[in-house]
Design an enzyme around this catalytic site. Structure first.
Site, short mmCIF file in Angstrom:
data_model
loop_
_atom_site.label_atom_id
_atom_site.label_comp_id
_atom_site.label_asym_id
_atom_site.label_seq_id
_atom_site.Cartn_x
_atom_site.Cartn_y
_atom_site.Cartn_z
N HIS A 137 9.93 2.51 -14.23
CA HIS A 137 11.26 2.93 -14.69
C HIS A 137 11.19 3.37 -16.15
O HIS A 137 10.38 2.87 -16.93
CB HIS A 137 12.26 1.79 -14.53
CG HIS A 137 12.61 1.47 -13.12
ND1 HIS A 137 13.88 1.56 -12.61
CD2 HIS A 137 11.83 1.05 -12.08
CE1 HIS A 137 13.88 1.22 -11.33
NE2 HIS A 137 12.64 0.91 -10.99
N ASN A 213 5.94 -7.84 -7.31
CA ASN A 213 5.80 -6.69 -8.21
C ASN A 213 6.89 -6.68 -9.26
O ASN A 213 8.07 -6.83 -8.95
CB ASN A 213 5.82 -5.38 -7.43
CG ASN A 213 4.62 -5.24 -6.52
OD1 ASN A 213 4.73 -5.39 -5.31
ND2 ASN A 213 3.47 -4.99 -7.10
N HIS A 245 0.20 -2.71 -3.51
CA HIS A 245 1.19 -3.44 -4.30
C HIS A 245 0.96 -4.95 -4.30
O HIS A 245 1.21 -5.61 -5.31
CB HIS A 245 2.61 -3.14 -3.77
CG HIS A 245 3.16 -1.85 -4.25
ND1 HIS A 245 2.79 -0.65 -3.70
CD2 HIS A 245 4.06 -1.56 -5.23
CE1 HIS A 245 3.45 0.33 -4.31
NE2 HIS A 245 4.21 -0.20 -5.25
N ASP A 268 9.44 1.34 -0.49
CA ASP A 268 9.51 1.82 -1.88
C ASP A 268 8.94 3.24 -1.95
O ASP A 268 8.25 3.62 -2.88
CB ASP A 268 8.74 0.87 -2.81
CG ASP A 268 9.10 1.08 -4.29
OD1 ASP A 268 10.13 1.72 -4.57
OD2 ASP A 268 8.33 0.61 -5.15
N GLY A 303 5.87 3.51 -7.12
CA GLY A 303 6.31 3.55 -5.74
C GLY A 303 5.13 3.68 -4.80
O GLY A 303 3.99 3.38 -5.16
#
Length: 376
Positions: A137, A213, A245, A268, A303
């Site tokens: 992000h 995560n 992940h 995701d 992702g």
């Protein structure tokens, strides 16, 4: 409306495997099931299972929901995932400007009002997150709650809403307010300690986003977000079973620790799903695809390229989970989480349920996808 009789030579109804079941489908719903195969309209020769439900989908088919959200983009993403057995999803908007959140809500509202198949609502993953655990992000968009966000979250025309937040950045009173609005509050992208996480759960937070995560880990002297997730029996956790992940051993540990039904599969997923893309743009950076692994130029996982059919297959074959339970983790359990205390019409193939069905080959790949009794 004329009924359709759908013959499943082999059926998993969400609970048991059955042979020669004929589903009568009217207006997209199953009205009856019998074994009279003398008159059928369609015969499915593979294993028929409930359609997969994905509660965390950022993109697919080359499209990213954050990039100018629209109904057309939602259709592209849904179509890409339907090829892999997803019959319902929560399009997911990662941290972005308030204007993009508003556009996304408008697109979801229009998709629902015009009957776009498979769109259940919206998952806002952020922007009320921890900078320390932001993952891919953009830090520029991470912020506290304001009246502008509340106006979006309070809308009644955008279906079911999930909000992923970091409990150290959002007050328990605000979490209670979200829950009162019917929002499913998930904890994630958080560096909170165990006590802060537990206070959020006590306030009504009910889920954890992509377990392990971007969250404070379980340690001997500080259980962190992961410890709270594993210990609380009434919370549910999304799990990305792609081999990148989360280590498979950690996946097994989580499934053993949580009560049955409290772990569900998510992808995701990003734009590469259903394409041959080798890279794509995210914010001001590039994400590269390398044998299924998505890595940003800033170094973190960005992702996945996972689809739900592969998630179920990995859970069954990679983790050794019985097939019936792996299938429930991809269908029934996410439906139960999303619609807790409401009528759950998805995730099972039984009278009164929606005719969302997937026909699987022997290798668990998808042969056909049906949404509301219509072949996609």
């Amino acid at each position: 409306m004329t009924p359709m009789r759908f013959h499943a030579k082999r059926l998993f109804d969400g609970h048991a495997f059955l042979d020669d079941q004929v589903l009568t489908i009217v207006a997209g719903k199953i009205t009856d099931i019998d074994q009279n195969t003398s008159k059928v309209d369609v015969t499915a020769k593979g294993l028929v299972v409930p359609g997969y439900i994905d509660l965390q989908v950022n993109g697919g088919g080359g499209a990213l929901f954050n990039d100018s959200p629209s109904v057309d983009k939602l259709k592209i993403i849904m179509a890409a995932h339907a090829r892999f057995g997803t019959t319902a999803m929560m399009p997911t908007l990662i941290s972005d400007k308030i204007e993009v959140m508003q556009q996304a809500a408008d697109a979801i509202a229009q998709a629902i009002s015009t009957g776009v198949a498979g769109i259940l609502g919206i998952h806002f993953e952020g922007p009320h997150l921890s900078i320390e655990k932001k993952g891919t992000h953009c830090a520029d968009y991470i912020r506290g709650l304001s009246s502008a966000e509340w106006q979006v979250l309070s809308r009644q025309d955008i279906g079911q809403v999930i909000v992923t937040l970091a409990p150290e950045t959002v007050s328990t009173d605000d979490i209670k307010r979200m829950v009162k609005l019917g929002i499913k509050v998930c904890l994630g992208h958080s560096n909170a300690d165990y006590q802060t996480t537990q206070q959020a759960i006590d306030a009504g937070a009910s889920g954890f986003t992509h377990l392990f995560n971007a969250m404070s880990p379980l340690q001997g002297r500080e259980p962190g977000v992961v410890g709270a997730a594993l210990l609380n029996n009434n919370t549910s956790c999304g799990l990305i079973v792609d081999g990148f992940h989360v280590d498979y051993a950690s996946c097994k540990l989580a499934i053993q620790a949580k009560p049955r039904g409290k772990i569900f599969l998510v992808t995701d997923a990003m734009p590469p799903v259903g394409t041959t893309l080798t890279q794509f743009a995210l914010y001001d950076r590039t994400v590269y695809v390398d044998n299924g692994k998505l890595t940003s130029t800033t170094g973190e996982l960005a992702g996945s390229s996972l689809d739900m059919a592969s998630a179920v297959k990995n859970t069954h074959q990679g983790l050794g989970i019985p097939l019936d339970e792996a299938l429930r983790m991809g269908s029934l359990y996410p439906a139960q989480y999303l619609y807790q205390n409401q009528a759950v019409i998805r995730g099972e193939l039984m009278p009164g349920k929606q005719a969302d069905m997937v026909v699987l080959n022997d290798d668990l790949s998808v042969k056909e996808t049906w949404i509301s009794g219509q072949k996609i």
